[in-house]
Structure formats: structure tokens, C-alpha cells
Scaffold this motif. Structure first.
Motif, PDB file in Angstrom:
ATOM      1  N   PRO A 195       0.790  -1.238   0.000  1.00  0.00           N
ATOM      2  CA  PRO A 195       0.000   0.000   0.000  1.00  0.00           C
ATOM      3  C   PRO A 195       0.827   1.295   0.000  1.00  0.00           C
ATOM      4  O   PRO A 195       0.307   2.350  -0.354  1.00  0.00           O
ATOM      5  CB  PRO A 195      -0.841  -0.107   1.281  1.00  0.00           C
ATOM      6  N   VAL A 196       2.093   1.214   0.372  1.00  0.00           N
ATOM      7  CA  VAL A 196       2.931   2.411   0.396  1.00  0.00           C
ATOM      8  C   VAL A 196       4.037   2.366  -0.661  1.00  0.00           C
ATOM      9  O   VAL A 196       4.885   3.258  -0.715  1.00  0.00           O
ATOM     10  CB  VAL A 196       3.523   2.669   1.809  1.00  0.00           C
ATOM     11  N   ALA A 197       4.015   1.330  -1.500  1.00  0.00           N
ATOM     12  CA  ALA A 197       4.993   1.189  -2.582  1.00  0.00           C
ATOM     13  C   ALA A 197       4.400   1.729  -3.883  1.00  0.00           C
ATOM     14  O   ALA A 197       3.178   1.766  -4.049  1.00  0.00           O
ATOM     15  CB  ALA A 197       5.380  -0.274  -2.750  1.00  0.00           C
ATOM     16  N   ILE A 198       5.270   2.129  -4.800  1.00  0.00           N
ATOM     17  CA  ILE A 198       4.789   2.570  -6.105  1.00  0.00           C
ATOM     18  C   ILE A 198       4.449   1.379  -6.989  1.00  0.00           C
ATOM     19  O   ILE A 198       3.754   1.528  -7.987  1.00  0.00           O
ATOM     20  CB  ILE A 198       5.787   3.514  -6.811  1.00  0.00           C
ATOM     21  N   GLY A 199       4.953   0.203  -6.634  1.00  0.00           N
ATOM     22  CA  GLY A 199       4.675  -1.003  -7.399  1.00  0.00           C
ATOM     23  C   GLY A 199       5.330  -2.205  -6.762  1.00  0.00           C
ATOM     24  O   GLY A 199       6.077  -2.082  -5.792  1.00  0.00           O
ATOM     25  N   GLN A 200       5.020  -3.369  -7.335  1.00  0.00           N
ATOM     26  CA  GLN A 200       5.525  -4.637  -6.812  1.00  0.00           C
ATOM     27  C   GLN A 200       6.003  -5.486  -7.988  1.00  0.00           C
ATOM     28  O   GLN A 200       5.312  -5.581  -9.004  1.00  0.00           O
ATOM     29  CB  GLN A 200       4.405  -5.364  -6.068  1.00  0.00           C
ATOM     30  N   ILE A 201       7.177  -6.076  -7.825  1.00  0.00           N
ATOM     31  CA  ILE A 201       7.705  -7.013  -8.815  1.00  0.00           C
ATOM     32  C   ILE A 201       7.968  -8.318  -8.086  1.00  0.00           C
ATOM     33  O   ILE A 201       8.679  -8.331  -7.074  1.00  0.00           O
ATOM     34  CB  ILE A 201       8.995  -6.468  -9.465  1.00  0.00           C
ATOM     35  N   CYS A 202       7.386  -9.405  -8.587  1.00  0.00           N
ATOM     36  CA  CYS A 202       7.614 -10.691  -7.945  1.00  0.00           C
ATOM     37  C   CYS A 202       7.563 -11.811  -8.973  1.00  0.00           C
ATOM     38  O   CYS A 202       6.895 -11.697  -9.996  1.00  0.00           O
ATOM     39  CB  CYS A 202       6.616 -10.935  -6.817  1.00  0.00           C
ATOM     40  N   GLY A 203       8.318 -12.864  -8.672  1.00  0.00           N
ATOM     41  CA  GLY A 203       8.247 -14.067  -9.478  1.00  0.00           C
ATOM     42  C   GLY A 203       9.269 -14.189 -10.586  1.00  0.00           C
ATOM     43  O   GLY A 203       9.271 -15.175 -11.316  1.00  0.00           O
ATOM     44  N   PHE A 204      10.152 -13.226 -10.733  1.00  0.00           N
ATOM     45  CA  PHE A 204      11.123 -13.256 -11.822  1.00  0.00           C
ATOM     46  C   PHE A 204      12.538 -13.597 -11.360  1.00  0.00           C
ATOM     47  O   PHE A 204      13.500 -13.384 -12.102  1.00  0.00           O
ATOM     48  CB  PHE A 204      11.121 -11.920 -12.572  1.00  0.00           C
ATOM     49  N   GLY A 205      12.669 -14.088 -10.134  1.00  0.00           N
ATOM     50  CA  GLY A 205      13.980 -14.450  -9.624  1.00  0.00           C
ATOM     51  C   GLY A 205      14.904 -13.246  -9.565  1.00  0.00           C
ATOM     52  O   GLY A 205      14.460 -12.103  -9.397  1.00  0.00           O
ATOM     53  N   ALA A 206      16.190 -13.512  -9.727  1.00  0.00           N
ATOM     54  CA  ALA A 206      17.193 -12.443  -9.643  1.00  0.00           C
ATOM     55  C   ALA A 206      16.978 -11.367 -10.699  1.00  0.00           C
ATOM     56  O   ALA A 206      17.299 -10.195 -10.475  1.00  0.00           O
ATOM     57  CB  ALA A 206      18.588 -13.040  -9.764  1.00  0.00           C
TER      58      ALA A 206
END
Length: 147
Positions: A118-129
Motif C-alpha cells: 500500500p505504500v509502494a509505487i509497485g511490486q515485482i515478484c516471481g522473476f527471480g534475480a
């Protein structure tokens, strides 16, 4: 010059050996080296830090204000438990991207809740390194759009 803090939370110091079937074989040192090289090519600087201690992470976020233009945060398990990290991000008003190596939405139900999102501009997940490099590109694009 644009400066981005890459901040890693608990257990990420064990990357490469910790549950490689989930997190891969790439070490945190490998990720940091890739981030430095990617940043150099993009004409930005990065600083990297890791701690297993919530308060140290809060201190790093506080210190980012006035020092860094953005934060990329892999808070690990603190993502799902730490109101303190959420409040720190909201307090310093430094654009922050939430990052995870694994797809937290495809894992255990408790990992589906993020106090950071909720306080981030976005989320990146699932792509490993590779997610770290994606996050750097996303942060640069965000900062260029913000200027």
C-alpha cells in the motif's frame, strides 16, 4: 546523479543455498554485482544493504531520505508482518518498489498479504534475480516521469 538503495531483508544473505528450488542458485553477491553493472549502464548509482534485523532495515529506510532517489526493497518475510517497515516507507516519502524473487501470490496464503504494497509505487515478484534489474528499470522510469 540518480541514486537508488537496494535493501534486502532477512535470510536473503543465504541466497544460493537457501531453498534453491524456490529462490534459485544466484547469491546475493551475484545479484548486487549485476545491479551495479546494470546501474552503471543506466547512468545511475546503487547502494546495497542487507539485514536480518527489522530495526536496521527501518534505519536504512530513514537514512535514505535526502540521500537516495528511490528504494528497491525485498523485505522477505517482513513484507507480511512489519508495520514498522510500512510506516518507515510512508514517513520518508522516498519512492519504493516492493520486490520478491518468488511469486508470493502463488505461494502460501500468508504470503499473499503485504504490508509494504500500500505504500509502494509497485511490486515485482516471481522473476527471480532478474526482478532486481526489472525493478531498477522501473524505478528509473518512475523517477524520470516524476521530474
Amino acid at each position: 546523479m540518480t541514486s537508488i538503495l537496494i535493501l534486502n531483508g532477512p535470510n536473503l544473505n543465504l541466497l544460493g543455498t537457501r531453498q534453491p528450488e524456490v529462490y534459485g542458485h544466484t547469491t546475493l553477491a551475484d545479484i548486487e554485482a549485476a545491479c551495479h553493472a546494470h546501474a552503471k549502464g543506466a547512468g545511475i548509482t546503487v547502494s546495497c544493504a542487507q539485514s536480518n534485523h527489522e530495526g536496521v532495515l527501518v534505519d536504512e529506510i530513514h537514512a535514505a531520505k535526502g540521500c537516495h532517489d528511490g528504494i528497491i526493497l525485498n523485505a522477505g518475510a517482513y513484507t507480511h508482518t512489519s508495520v514498522a517497515l510500512r510506516d518507515a516507507i510512508a514517513s520518508v516519502e522516498v519512492p519504493t518498489i516492493e520486490l520478491h524473487l518468488s511469486n508470493i501470490h502463488a505461494r502460501e496464503a500468508f504470503r499473499h498479504v503485504s504490508h509494504i504494497a500500500p505504500v509502494a509505487i509497485g511490486q515485482i515478484c516471481g522473476f527471480g534475480a532478474q526482478g532486481y534489474l526489472l525493478a531498477l528499470d522501473a524505478m528509473v522510469a518512475h523517477l524520470q516521469g516524476a521530474r
